[in-house]
Design a protein around this motif. Structure first.
Motif, mmCIF file in Angstrom:
data_model
loop_
_atom_site.group_PDB
_atom_site.id
_atom_site.type_symbol
_atom_site.label_atom_id
_atom_site.label_comp_id
_atom_site.label_asym_id
_atom_site.label_seq_id
_atom_site.Cartn_x
_atom_site.Cartn_y
_atom_site.Cartn_z
ATOM 1 N N ILE A 2 -37.858 39.926 -16.198
ATOM 2 C CA ILE A 2 -38.533 40.913 -17.023
ATOM 3 C C ILE A 2 -38.720 40.402 -18.450
ATOM 4 N N ASP A 3 -39.874 40.694 -19.034
ATOM 5 C CA ASP A 3 -40.179 40.243 -20.391
ATOM 6 C C ASP A 3 -40.005 41.411 -21.359
ATOM 7 N N LEU A 4 -38.820 41.519 -21.940
ATOM 8 C CA LEU A 4 -38.542 42.622 -22.869
ATOM 9 C C LEU A 4 -39.049 42.334 -24.275
ATOM 10 N N SER A 5 -39.626 41.153 -24.482
ATOM 11 C CA SER A 5 -40.233 40.874 -25.785
ATOM 12 C C SER A 5 -41.490 41.719 -25.988
ATOM 13 N N LEU A 6 -42.002 42.309 -24.902
ATOM 14 C CA LEU A 6 -43.164 43.187 -25.005
ATOM 15 C C LEU A 6 -42.826 44.492 -25.713
#
Length: 375
Positions: A2-6
């Motif tokens: 998952i890309d939580l930098s979004l």
């Protein structure tokens, strides 16, 4: 992965210790339960119903001023570690993440999140609107979530009864559908052995307490979630005002208890906070419970200016980043890896010690919560 930098600050802005009373109150959370009129509630909904709810929310969010740029996470197509990561950051519930059973999340399970507000879709109710703010900040948190509720309510017909208010899967949530809570750190009351009086008083004034992760979670590290028990029969403003008054009282008791500790047992408190700091810095294997207790001790030491650091923000982040899914993600392992579990059971620090019986009395620190609901 998952890309939580979004998501701004990875969805953890509520940890930044910028809010009022943030050395004691970590965060404020507001949640509103809503259901779509004409669609069976979650317990009786079919997969097609849940997917229909998801599409309604997706369309409405795209037209919302407050969710128009929201990031969407489809939980029903995510790996367990990613779902657990979101749960550990308090962005989704354990139920929505599907962590209580081996089966994957129900079809249509999703999270929409923009800045500090989000919508859980197809949890116990069709929609769970929520927002988390740093420190003790009920008014701002509620205003933000209410704005999202207003936006979505213009486009989604919510199940509503003129007498009973918003209709929910669980009757205890009917009415306003509001659950307001604060995550509060109370080591002073625990150390002075006055915590039970405070917790017993909460139930008398319509509040309840839970652990770090809300309903069903145990209290560890002297961290408590305080929230309203019922949502029916009072307005949103009345519920928030009542919780706010009680929390301010509890914060005052905690501050008084810390003053008592500094006056009556300064060397013991300093020794225990430094011991906690030393163990956290140099230990190689710690249980989850021990880690939380040690972080609690260091957090108390920082709050009392007995330790030069680290900052409260860093300690708050450690509460999250030392949990299983975060450790697994940092080390590239699966959450089921035995090396991530406890292999050496260390002795949990004893964070209680005797304080002179008359110490609190001498400080004029009464810990009896008034049962008069008008305050």
């Amino acid at each position: 992965m998952i890309d939580l930098s979004l998501v701004p600050d990875g969805g953890m802005r509520w940890l930044d210790a910028s809010g009022p009373k943030s050395t004691i109150v970590l965060s404020t959370r507001i949640r509103l339960a809503r259901n779509v009129r004409g669609i069976p509630f979650s317990q009786r909904a079919k997969d097609t119903d849940r997917k229909a709810v998801l599409e309604r929310v997706r369309e409405a969010a795209g037209s919302s001023d407050h969710l128009g740029a929201a990031v969407a996470f489809r939980l029903d197509s995510m790996e367990r570690t990613d779902r657990q990561l979101l749960h550990e950051r308090h962005l989704i519930s354990k139920e929505l993440a599907g962590l209580e059973r081996e089966a994957p999340p129900r079809p249509g399970a999703a999270l929409f999140i923009q800045d500090q507000v989000g919508v859980m879709v197809n949890e116990e109710d069709h929609l769970r609107l929520h927002g988390m703010w740093s420190g003790f900040n009920l008014e701002d948190a509620y205003a933000a979530v209410e704005s999202v509720d207003t936006d979505l309510g213009k486009l989604i017909p919510f199940a509503f009864h003129p007498e009973f208010g918003y209709l929910t899967s669980c009757p205890t949530n009917a009415g306003t559908g509001l659950r307001a809570s604060v995550l509060i750190h109370l080591p002073g009351l625990v150390l002075t052995k006055e915590i039970n009086k405070v917790l017993q008083g909460l139930s008398q004034v319509g509040l309840t307490f839970r652990g770090l992760y809300g309903e069903g979670s145990e209290v560890v590290g002297n961290f408590f979630q305080l929230s309203n028990q019922t949502t029916l029969g009072k307005t949103e403003d009345e519920l928030i005002d009542h919780l706010g008054k009680i929390v301010r009282q509890v914060v005052e008791y905690e501050e008084q208890a810390r003053d008592v500790l500094l006056r009556t047992a300064p060397e013991e408190v300093e020794d225990k906070t430094w011991r906690a700091y030393g163990l956290l810095k140099h230990a190689r294997r710690l249980t989850f419970e021990e880690t939380m207790n040690l972080l609690s001790g260091v957090r108390l030491g920082v709050g009392l200016n007995l330790l030069p650091g680290p900052g409260v923000y860093t300690l708050n982040k450690l509460l999250i980043s030392t949990q299983l899914a975060h450790l697994a993600a940092m080390d590239g392992r699966a959450t089921g890896d035995r090396e991530l579990a406890v292999t050496t059971i260390a002795h949990t620090q004893d964070w209680s010690f005797d304080v002179p019986a008359d110490a609190l009395a001498a400080s004029n620190a009464s810990v009896t919560i008034e049962t008069n609901r008008t305050f």
